[in-house]
Design a protein around this motif. Structure first.
Motif, PDB file in Angstrom:
ATOM      1  N   ILE A  84       0.858  -1.185   0.000  1.00 19.65           N
ATOM      2  CA  ILE A  84       0.000   0.000   0.000  1.00 19.65           C
ATOM      3  C   ILE A  84       0.892   1.232   0.000  1.00 19.65           C
ATOM      4  N   SER A  85       0.725   2.057  -1.030  1.00 17.39           N
ATOM      5  CA  SER A  85       1.437   3.325  -1.104  1.00 17.39           C
ATOM      6  C   SER A  85       0.566   4.405  -0.489  1.00 17.39           C
ATOM      7  N   VAL A  86       1.143   5.180   0.408  1.00 16.37           N
ATOM      8  CA  VAL A  86       0.444   6.326   0.994  1.00 16.37           C
ATOM      9  C   VAL A  86       1.302   7.551   0.683  1.00 16.37           C
ATOM     10  N   SER A  87       0.724   8.529  -0.027  1.00 16.91           N
ATOM     11  CA  SER A  87       1.555   9.668  -0.433  1.00 16.91           C
ATOM     12  C   SER A  87       0.755  10.953  -0.477  1.00 16.91           C
ATOM     13  N   ALA A  88       1.441  12.048  -0.222  1.00 17.74           N
ATOM     14  CA  ALA A  88       0.836  13.386  -0.292  1.00 17.74           C
ATOM     15  C   ALA A  88       0.697  13.792  -1.755  1.00 17.74           C
ATOM     16  N   CYS A  89      -0.441  14.376  -2.098  1.00 20.48           N
ATOM     17  CA  CYS A  89      -0.698  14.764  -3.484  1.00 20.48           C
ATOM     18  C   CYS A  89      -1.417  16.099  -3.545  1.00 20.48           C
ATOM     19  N   GLY A  90      -1.298  16.759  -4.704  1.00 20.13           N
ATOM     20  CA  GLY A  90      -2.116  17.918  -4.999  1.00 20.13           C
ATOM     21  C   GLY A  90      -3.375  17.465  -5.729  1.00 20.13           C
ATOM     22  N   SER A  91      -4.410  18.266  -5.704  1.00 16.67           N
ATOM     23  CA  SER A  91      -5.679  17.910  -6.338  1.00 16.67           C
ATOM     24  C   SER A  91      -5.986  18.826  -7.516  1.00 16.67           C
ATOM     25  N   PHE A  92      -6.545  18.228  -8.577  1.00 17.57           N
ATOM     26  CA  PHE A  92      -7.024  18.989  -9.725  1.00 17.57           C
ATOM     27  C   PHE A  92      -8.543  19.117  -9.722  1.00 17.57           C
ATOM     28  N   ARG A  93      -9.198  18.600  -8.680  1.00 17.12           N
ATOM     29  CA  ARG A  93     -10.664  18.588  -8.644  1.00 17.12           C
ATOM     30  C   ARG A  93     -11.170  19.311  -7.402  1.00 17.12           C
ATOM     31  N   GLU A  94     -12.098  20.229  -7.607  1.00 14.21           N
ATOM     32  CA  GLU A  94     -12.687  20.993  -6.494  1.00 14.21           C
ATOM     33  C   GLU A  94     -13.209  20.056  -5.398  1.00 14.21           C
ATOM     34  N   GLU A  95     -13.856  18.943  -5.831  1.00 10.75           N
ATOM     35  CA  GLU A  95     -14.477  18.036  -4.855  1.00 10.75           C
ATOM     36  C   GLU A  95     -13.471  17.157  -4.128  1.00 10.75           C
ATOM     37  N   MET A  96     -12.245  17.072  -4.635  1.00 13.64           N
ATOM     38  CA  MET A  96     -11.178  16.338  -3.949  1.00 13.64           C
ATOM     39  C   MET A  96     -10.378  17.368  -3.155  1.00 13.64           C
ATOM     40  N   ALA A  97     -10.860  17.637  -1.953  1.00 14.86           N
ATOM     41  CA  ALA A  97     -10.365  18.779  -1.178  1.00 14.86           C
ATOM     42  C   ALA A  97      -9.207  18.384  -0.262  1.00 14.86           C
ATOM     43  N   PRO A  98      -8.385  19.350   0.154  1.00 16.06           N
ATOM     44  CA  PRO A  98      -7.334  19.050   1.133  1.00 16.06           C
ATOM     45  C   PRO A  98      -7.912  18.332   2.355  1.00 16.06           C
ATOM     46  N   GLY A  99      -7.254  17.244   2.757  1.00 17.07           N
ATOM     47  CA  GLY A  99      -7.747  16.409   3.848  1.00 17.07           C
ATOM     48  C   GLY A  99      -8.451  15.159   3.354  1.00 17.07           C
ATOM     49  N   ASP A 100      -8.934  15.175   2.100  1.00 17.37           N
ATOM     50  CA  ASP A 100      -9.584  13.988   1.523  1.00 17.37           C
ATOM     51  C   ASP A 100      -8.529  12.969   1.089  1.00 17.37           C
ATOM     52  N   PHE A 101      -8.953  11.706   0.951  1.00 18.88           N
ATOM     53  CA  PHE A 101      -8.100  10.657   0.402  1.00 18.88           C
ATOM     54  C   PHE A 101      -8.691  10.215  -0.941  1.00 18.88           C
ATOM     55  N   VAL A 102      -7.829   9.848  -1.870  1.00 17.55           N
ATOM     56  CA  VAL A 102      -8.259   9.295  -3.159  1.00 17.55           C
ATOM     57  C   VAL A 102      -7.594   7.935  -3.330  1.00 17.55           C
ATOM     58  N   GLY A 149     -13.372   7.350   9.051  1.00 16.91           N
ATOM     59  CA  GLY A 149     -14.062   8.638   9.008  1.00 16.91           C
ATOM     60  C   GLY A 149     -13.486   9.618   8.007  1.00 16.91           C
ATOM     61  N   VAL A 150     -12.693   9.111   7.077  1.00 18.89           N
ATOM     62  CA  VAL A 150     -12.072   9.990   6.078  1.00 18.89           C
ATOM     63  C   VAL A 150     -13.038  10.187   4.911  1.00 18.89           C
ATOM     64  N   ASN A 151     -13.048  11.375   4.331  1.00 18.40           N
ATOM     65  CA  ASN A 151     -13.797  11.593   3.093  1.00 18.40           C
ATOM     66  C   ASN A 151     -12.953  11.018   1.966  1.00 18.40           C
ATOM     67  N   VAL A 152     -13.378   9.876   1.416  1.00 19.27           N
ATOM     68  CA  VAL A 152     -12.544   9.147   0.454  1.00 19.27           C
ATOM     69  C   VAL A 152     -13.235   9.069  -0.902  1.00 19.27           C
ATOM     70  N   HIS A 153     -12.434   9.221  -1.971  1.00 21.78           N
ATOM     71  CA  HIS A 153     -12.934   9.126  -3.340  1.00 21.78           C
ATOM     72  C   HIS A 153     -12.354   7.858  -3.957  1.00 21.78           C
ATOM     73  N   ARG A 154     -13.216   7.017  -4.507  1.00 19.53           N
ATOM     74  CA  ARG A 154     -12.736   5.775  -5.128  1.00 19.53           C
ATOM     75  C   ARG A 154     -12.503   6.000  -6.613  1.00 19.53           C
ATOM     76  N   GLY A 155     -11.263   5.813  -7.019  1.00 19.93           N
ATOM     77  CA  GLY A 155     -10.894   5.972  -8.420  1.00 19.93           C
ATOM     78  C   GLY A 155     -10.385   7.370  -8.702  1.00 19.93           C
ATOM     79  N   GLY A 156      -9.324   7.434  -9.474  1.00 24.04           N
ATOM     80  CA  GLY A 156      -8.749   8.720  -9.848  1.00 24.04           C
ATOM     81  C   GLY A 156      -7.452   8.493 -10.602  1.00 24.04           C
ATOM     82  N   THR A 157      -7.093   9.442 -11.448  1.00 27.58           N
ATOM     83  CA  THR A 157      -5.853   9.351 -12.220  1.00 27.58           C
ATOM     84  C   THR A 157      -4.785  10.223 -11.576  1.00 27.58           C
ATOM     85  N   TYR A 158      -3.660   9.596 -11.289  1.00 27.93           N
ATOM     86  CA  TYR A 158      -2.520  10.241 -10.627  1.00 27.93           C
ATOM     87  C   TYR A 158      -1.500  10.625 -11.694  1.00 27.93           C
TER      88      TYR A 158
END
Length: 290
Positions: A84-102, A149-158
């Motif tokens: 499992i890779s866990v890494s800090a990322c920037g977001s290109f989507r308004e709905e993928m906000a700081p603090g969320d996981f993708v 309790g994390v706001n998580v988004h399933r699926g996304g292109t890195y």
């Protein structure tokens, strides 16, 4: 059936897992050089765990100088089955906000200064990375994140960029608008490709820290803000990781998606034409088929 052994690659903030028994730092030697650091091994709820600081303790490696091949080889050598890779990322989507996981499922590889394969002249192999992450392992990460309790988004292109600088505004807009990327980071490539070559199931959890530079209300990436968000993300990541043993279980059937059999028909070089020195280096990664 084999025994599950979970590996986590990420920042040092996620390794302080409550209940990790027999924790010790293990030095692993590989034919690809030294890994980023020693590997913290132990058991959690009866499941073996391995934690590898991707940048080394104290953050000594740049995204470019991380020894990706040595890291994946070391985890394979330790008997890890799931990474499992866990890494800090920037977001290109308004709905993928700081603090969320993708929970990422696709990559665009824009890195150019890294060794991207264990194979080469004298032993050529081509693995498929059409679907570079393991759905079974991604399911577990999504379930664990929601339970934490994390706001998580399933699926996304890195979008994997070389770094170490952040994007220009023009690049950020291109990646977001023309290329359809969802998050941007500097470390999941060639890590995901190498995990596939090593027949390891791989899942990627992107922890959003910022909106890169495209967002009109946020301006350029601010490292101080990133560090603040990172601290909150690390606590959530520890919670996610702590829930994985119960979800994955002690016994592991063959991967239903074939991640653990990725080399089955991938090696092209005929046995009598293979370079013995390279074959020797591939003992952990590709010993099953060589």
């Amino acid at each position: 059936m084999t025994s599950t052994k979970i590996a986590v690659i990420g920042g040092s903030g996620i390794y302080d897992i409550e209940g990790l028994e027999g924790a010790e730092w293990t030095t692993v030697e590989t034919p690809w050089g030294a890994p980023s650091d020693a590997i913290l091994t132990g058991t959690l709820e009866g499941i073996e765990m391995a934690f590898l600081p991707r940048h080394g303790r104290g953050h000594v490696h740049t995204p470019t100088t991380v020894p990706y091949r040595a890291n994946i080889d070391a985890l394979k050598r330790l008997g890890c089955t799931d990474v499992i890779s866990v890494s800090a990322c920037g977001s290109f989507r308004e709905e993928m906000a700081p603090g969320d996981f993708v929970v990422v499922d696709q990559f665009i590889d824009r890195t150019f200064a890294r060794e991207k394969s264990f194979f080469g002249t004298g032993c050529v192999a081509h693995v498929s990375v059409a679907h570079p992450t393991c759905p079974r392992l991604s399911d577990a990460c999504e379930t664990a994140a929601r339970a934490a309790g994390v706001n998580v988004h399933r699926g996304g292109t890195y979008l994997a960029m070389e770094g170490p600088q952040f994007s220009t505004l023009a690049e950020s807009k291109m990646y977001r608008n023309s290329w359809g990327a969802d998050v941007i980071g500097m470390t999941n490539m060639p890590e995901a490709k190498l995990a596939r070559e090593a027949e390891l199931c791989y899942a990627s959890v992107a922890m959003i820290t910022d909106y890169d530079s495209w967002h009109p209300d946020h301006g350029e990436v601010d490292v101080t803000e990133i560090i603040k968000t990172l601290q909150g993300n690390a606590a959530n990541a520890r919670d996610l990781v702590a829930r994985l043993p119960a979800l994955l279980g002690a016994e592991r059937a063959p991967c239903p998606h074939g991640c653990d059999r990725a080399l089955e028909f991938a090696v092209m070089t005929q046995p009598d034409a293979r370079d013995p020195a390279l074959v020797a280096k591939l003992d952990a990664v590709a010993g099953r088929v060589l």
